[in-house]
Design an enzyme around this catalytic site. Sequence first.
Site, PDB file in Angstrom:
ATOM      1  CB  SER A 201      34.587 -22.259  25.621  1.00 49.24           C
ATOM      2  OG  SER A 201      34.891 -21.290  26.555  1.00 49.24           O
TER       3      SER A 201
ATOM      4  CG  ASP B   4      38.792 -39.016  33.690  1.00 46.71           C
ATOM      5  OD1 ASP B   4      38.974 -37.914  33.126  1.00 46.71           O
ATOM      6  OD2 ASP B   4      38.506 -39.133  34.897  1.00 46.71           O
TER       7      ASP B   4
ATOM      8  CB  ILE C 116      22.355 -24.912  27.269  1.00 44.74           C
ATOM      9  CG1 ILE C 116      23.334 -24.004  26.487  1.00 44.74           C
ATOM     10  CG2 ILE C 116      21.604 -25.846  26.321  1.00 44.74           C
ATOM     11  CD1 ILE C 116      22.707 -23.069  25.481  1.00 44.74           C
TER      12      ILE C 116
ATOM     13  CB  ILE D  87      26.048 -29.203  24.808  1.00 45.82           C
ATOM     14  CG1 ILE D  87      25.191 -28.097  25.453  1.00 45.82           C
ATOM     15  CG2 ILE D  87      26.750 -28.702  23.551  1.00 45.82           C
ATOM     16  CD1 ILE D  87      25.994 -26.906  25.969  1.00 45.82           C
TER      17      ILE D  87
ATOM     18  CE  LYS E  81      33.822 -24.875  30.057  1.00 47.71           C
ATOM     19  NZ  LYS E  81      33.885 -26.122  29.285  1.00 47.71           N
TER      20      LYS E  81
END
Length: 267
Positions: free
Chosen positions: A146, A69, A193, A24, A164
């Site tokens: 999220s 990270d 997705i 994404i 989340k």
Amino acid sequence: MAETFRDGLFEGKTAFFTGGTSGIALRIAQRFAMLGARVALNGRKPDKLEQALDGIRSMGGDPLGFACDVREYGAIAEALKRTHEAWGPIDFLFCAAAGNFPAPVLGMSANGFKAVVDIDLLGTFNTCRSAHEYLRKPGASIVNISANHGHQPYPMQAHVCAAKAGVDLLTQTLAMEWGPHGIRVNGIAPGPIGETEGMRRLAPTEEAQKAVIRHIPLGRMGATDDIADMAVFLCSDAASFVTGAILRCDGGQALTGPRALSAMTSS
Ligand code: COA
């Protein structure tokens, strides 16, 4: 949308992405580059980062990349500082770094739970907290990625649900605290997705993918472009009065309830 810089919507703007090397966030970064933004990508793995940067270069962009990270405050703070030194105030900040594996609570160690909460929630805090001094004020837009997990429970996903839900409330708290600084803070909650690492882990077989789609009113998996469209909206002037919103982009999946995702993790 054609893969060219043909529209100057974000010309002269700077966008920074955590978890920006795939899925994404990479798609959003590509879209923002197509719209004229300078993009900086963070990811954990140097080889994946290099590949993502090459992709943006091949579109004509000149991106920055930082292999680090998000769980390490100092490292992500340094990446943001260097982006600011190179390009000035950061206009758009995307917190998308995330971890996931399907497991019941009794199948995950405390460290497994912590790994996901630290990447998703602490990582979002670290990035937003350290970015504040480098953001354009007024005018910056933060978008935290999220998931439907933030507002409903899913079996096999306790770590992600906890993380989340925390991200969504962090987003809304930041919207309240930083609204007066001229910074908008919103969230996007994607449903399933396709073509993402998350879905490869949650629905690895064709059968599992079909089970997921049966629970999506619009009858298909989402595409990374669906999320990129929403991201463009949230960072455009069309959303200038929008802050603290957690926008679902899931084909209606959340309306069908928690069992929808347990279909994928049990198939
Ligand atoms: N089932 C149960 N526990 C698992 C697991 C699995 N499939 N994968 C990892 N863990 C546990 C490990 O056993 C370890 O716990 P332990 O020390 O008690 O054994 C803990 O998670 C941390 O694992 P580690 O290998 O040290 O990796 P990490 O800190 O880098 O993070 C992940 C592990 C799985 C969270 C991370 O590598 C990841 O999420 N990768 C996938 C990225 C992804 O899917 N992105 C899309 C998100 S939607």
